[in-house]
Motif scaffolding. Structure first.
Motif, PDB file in Angstrom:
ATOM      1  N   GLU A 469     -24.202  70.170  17.094  1.00  0.00           N
ATOM      2  CA  GLU A 469     -23.237  69.209  17.345  1.00  0.00           C
ATOM      3  C   GLU A 469     -22.980  68.728  15.571  1.00  0.00           C
ATOM      4  OE1 GLU A 469     -19.229  69.070  18.680  1.00  0.00           O
ATOM      5  OE2 GLU A 469     -20.628  70.289  19.069  1.00  0.00           O
ATOM      6  N   ALA A 470     -23.348  67.833  15.358  1.00  0.00           N
ATOM      7  CA  ALA A 470     -23.089  67.709  13.958  1.00  0.00           C
ATOM      8  C   ALA A 470     -23.123  68.079  12.895  1.00  0.00           C
ATOM      9  CB  ALA A 470     -24.230  65.942  13.817  1.00  0.00           C
ATOM     10  N   ARG A 472     -22.186  71.203  13.108  1.00  0.00           N
ATOM     11  CA  ARG A 472     -20.495  72.139  12.697  1.00  0.00           C
ATOM     12  C   ARG A 472     -19.253  71.141  12.711  1.00  0.00           C
ATOM     13  NH1 ARG A 472     -16.634  72.961  16.224  1.00  0.00           N
ATOM     14  NH2 ARG A 472     -17.461  70.985  17.043  1.00  0.00           N
ATOM     15  N   ARG A 473     -19.603  70.159  13.248  1.00  0.00           N
ATOM     16  CA  ARG A 473     -18.462  68.862  12.894  1.00  0.00           C
ATOM     17  C   ARG A 473     -18.501  68.616  11.552  1.00  0.00           C
ATOM     18  NH1 ARG A 473     -15.963  65.650  16.702  1.00  0.00           N
ATOM     19  NH2 ARG A 473     -16.364  66.699  19.118  1.00  0.00           N
ATOM     20  N   ASN A 476     -16.905  71.879   9.621  1.00  0.00           N
ATOM     21  CA  ASN A 476     -15.488  72.305   9.729  1.00  0.00           C
ATOM     22  C   ASN A 476     -14.566  71.247   9.186  1.00  0.00           C
ATOM     23  OD1 ASN A 476     -16.505  74.987  11.104  1.00  0.00           O
ATOM     24  ND2 ASN A 476     -16.504  73.992  13.060  1.00  0.00           N
ATOM     25  N   LYS A 477     -15.846  69.877   9.016  1.00  0.00           N
ATOM     26  CA  LYS A 477     -14.744  68.577   8.341  1.00  0.00           C
ATOM     27  C   LYS A 477     -13.651  67.590   9.864  1.00  0.00           C
ATOM     28  CE  LYS A 477     -13.781  70.771   3.520  1.00  0.00           C
ATOM     29  NZ  LYS A 477     -14.896  72.161   4.155  1.00  0.00           N
ATOM     30  N   GLU A 478     -14.931  68.226  10.852  1.00  0.00           N
ATOM     31  CA  GLU A 478     -13.901  67.250  11.524  1.00  0.00           C
ATOM     32  C   GLU A 478     -14.862  65.863  11.623  1.00  0.00           C
ATOM     33  OE1 GLU A 478     -14.850  69.345  15.484  1.00  0.00           O
ATOM     34  OE2 GLU A 478     -14.232  71.447  14.373  1.00  0.00           O
ATOM     35  N   SER A 479     -14.223  64.932  12.782  1.00  0.00           N
ATOM     36  CA  SER A 479     -15.191  63.272  12.506  1.00  0.00           C
ATOM     37  C   SER A 479     -16.433  63.466  13.377  1.00  0.00           C
ATOM     38  CB  SER A 479     -13.887  62.509  13.074  1.00  0.00           C
ATOM     39  OG  SER A 479     -13.876  61.330  13.261  1.00  0.00           O
ATOM     40  N   LEU A 480     -16.884  62.716  13.085  1.00  0.00           N
ATOM     41  CA  LEU A 480     -18.360  62.454  13.666  1.00  0.00           C
ATOM     42  C   LEU A 480     -18.321  61.193  14.647  1.00  0.00           C
ATOM     43  CD1 LEU A 480     -19.450  64.823  11.574  1.00  0.00           C
ATOM     44  CD2 LEU A 480     -21.541  63.766  11.569  1.00  0.00           C
ATOM     45  N   TYR A 482     -17.441  60.831  17.194  1.00  0.00           N
ATOM     46  CA  TYR A 482     -17.402  61.182  18.206  1.00  0.00           C
ATOM     47  C   TYR A 482     -18.569  60.992  19.051  1.00  0.00           C
ATOM     48  CZ  TYR A 482     -17.712  64.652  22.729  1.00  0.00           C
ATOM     49  OH  TYR A 482     -17.932  64.422  24.024  1.00  0.00           O
TER      50      TYR A 482
END
Length: 491
Positions: A469-470, A472-473, A476-480, A482
């Motif tokens: 999940e780390a 993938r995020r 995809n330039k998503e915040s970690l 979460y």
């Protein structure tokens, strides 16, 4: 004849629906079949047949076209894995629905590491999965550095190192005439080409500052807490135990989440490799004879001149030094034609009285007395409860075994040990099997299949979903953020 053409038309339309052929190819095939089988019934003009000709195969496809499926990955993410933990790398690749890039990594006859990547990495995001091995940690580090540098010279866009257990993290402090090895390793990784690091439960959180690139330090505490809740019956009757005062913060964090009590083991003897072990040089030159001592007469004169320099002054060019008053010193200074210099203390508080200066009665640096630890004891009530010891890693299990014996004597009827990294070096499986410990729970950040064969008390918790999940995020330039919900620095 018409039935033949209709049958083939239906078959071609079916292939178009499932995606095997394009619509243009279907119409072209139907047109050719009609022109060959029933030319008198359906005369097709030549310009329509020219339009329905099959396309020539395109050779200059874009780099990220979905048609360029090499069987390795379908996007611009490439996953490489070393030889340290292939099982964990395979789990992460399966969760990301990707295949590991085919590489050939081995050794020459003189044990030098050799690497060859079988696919292009140009302008790709490359994730290198490598953890600190148990058997040969230095070989794992060299494989990581070689893979990172190979990706750098292959023009990879980003090179992210996924290192669940960072080697040499225990050597993050200065000891005597040694060095901070984790700082050296961080510099080597950044120089090799790594642009980002994903790791888990660093031994010291300050190690993140050693790197010249971003570091995401994930936590395994949610997985261990979930194991306690689901796998330990009557966990409400448990107590979280810190095997030494240094582990109190982590134990307190676990206890607050489980809403149970806490106990601390105090007085445990430290070994040479513990973090807070400090002692002076036992043998060798400690500087006591450097420089050589002065003769007694010169030494006494030097001592008197240093200690009383602020209060003794020559009144005449040939006079003997002696104690004088402040007024006499000021008058002598005016007679010599130079201004009198005053110290900061005399300016703020007036003249300093020599009688207020106290001597400790030693001529050198005072020696500190050696620490004597009290007898080992347990601070807290563990009688009739489940004792759960928590730590970030289990390497040498002798301290855990000694703590388990003490807890057993104090009335704990079941003893668990929880840790993120199960190094379990040397004869740790045998010691655990013969000890009062009922179960050792670790994650799969480090391979320990061999240790589990020799000791049935070792249990493993899978954390591959957190690492995947780390990745993938991050890709995809998503915040970690979460992944760090309700996570404190003490975890």
């Amino acid at each position: 004849m018409l039935l033949f053409v209709s049958y083939h038309s239906c078959k071609l339309i079916h292939l178009a629906l499932v995606g095997s052929l394009s619509r243009l190819d279907v119409f072209s095939s139907i047109g050719r079949a009609l022109s060959m089988r029933v030319p008198s019934l359906l005369p097709i003009p030549a310009f329509i047949l020219a339009t329905l000709r099959p396309r020539e195969p395109q050779t200059d496809l874009p780099l990220h076209s979905p048609l360029m499926n090499t069987g390795v990955c379908n996007g611009d993410i490439m996953i490489l894995a070393g030889n340290s933990h292939p099982a964990l790398a395979q789990l992460i690749a399966e969760r990301l629905d990707r295949k590991l890039v085919e590489i050939q990594i081995g050794k020459f006859a003189n044990k030098e590491t050799q690497l060859e990547i079988m696919h292009s990495l140009r302008d790709r995001d490359v994730y290198i999965l490598q953890t600190g091995g148990i058997m040969d940690v230095n070989n794992s580090i060299m494989e990581l550095l070689v893979m990172a540098y190979a990706c750098k010279t292959s023009s990879a866009r980003n090179i992210i190192g996924v290192i669940p257990y960072l080697p040499y993290s225990k050597q993050s402090k200065m000891r005597k005439r040694g060095c901070i090895v984790s700082k050296l390793l961080a510099k080597m990784m950044c120089k090799a080409g790594l642009t980002h690091i994903i790791t888990m439960d660093l031994h010291q959180k300050e190690i993140q500052g050693f790197f010249d690139c971003p570091v995401d330090n994930l936590r395994a505490s949610p997985f261990l807490l979930n194991y306690i809740v689901e796998q330990i019956p009557d966990y409400r009757n448990s107590v979280i135990v810190a095997k030494d005062p240094a582990s109190c913060k982590r134990a307190t964090s676990y206890a607050e989440r489980l809403r149970v009590g806490i106990a601390v083991i105090h007085g445990e003897a430290k070994t040479r490799f513990d973090d807070d072990y400090e002692d002076a040089d036992e043998d060798g030159d400690d500087g006591r004879t450097s420089p050589p001592p002065l003769p007694a007469r010169q030494q006494g004169r030097l001592h008197s001149s240093v200690s009383m320099s602020s209060f003794m002054e020559r009144s005449e060019p040939g006079a003997e030094p002696g104690p004088v008053t402040a007024a006499a010193a000021a008058a002598a200074a005016l007679r010599r034609g130079r201004p009198r210099l005053r110290s900061a203390a005399s300016v703020c508080f007036g003249e300093v009285d020599p009688s207020r200066i106290m001597s400790v009665g030693v001529t050198g640096v005072p020696m500190q007395a050696a620490k004597e630890k009290p007898p080992i004891s347990v601070v807290g009530d563990v009688g009739g409860r489940i004792a759960i010891m928590v730590d970030d890693m289990i390497d040498d299990v002798r301290s855990f075994v000694a703590a388990a014996e003490m807890l057993k004597e104090r009335g704990a009827y079941k003893i668990y040990v929880m840790a993120t990294h199960g190094l379990l070096s040397a004869d740790a499986p045998r010691l655990i099997e013969e000890s009062a410990i009922d179960e050792v729970v670790v994650t799969n950040t480090v391979p320990h299949d061999v240790q589990k064969i020799h000791c049935h008390k070792i249990k493993t918790v899978d954390v591959s979903i957190l690492l995947s999940e780390a990745i993938r995020r991050l890709h995809n330039k998503e915040s970690l953020s979460y992944l760090f919900r309700n996570i404190t620095m003490e975890d």
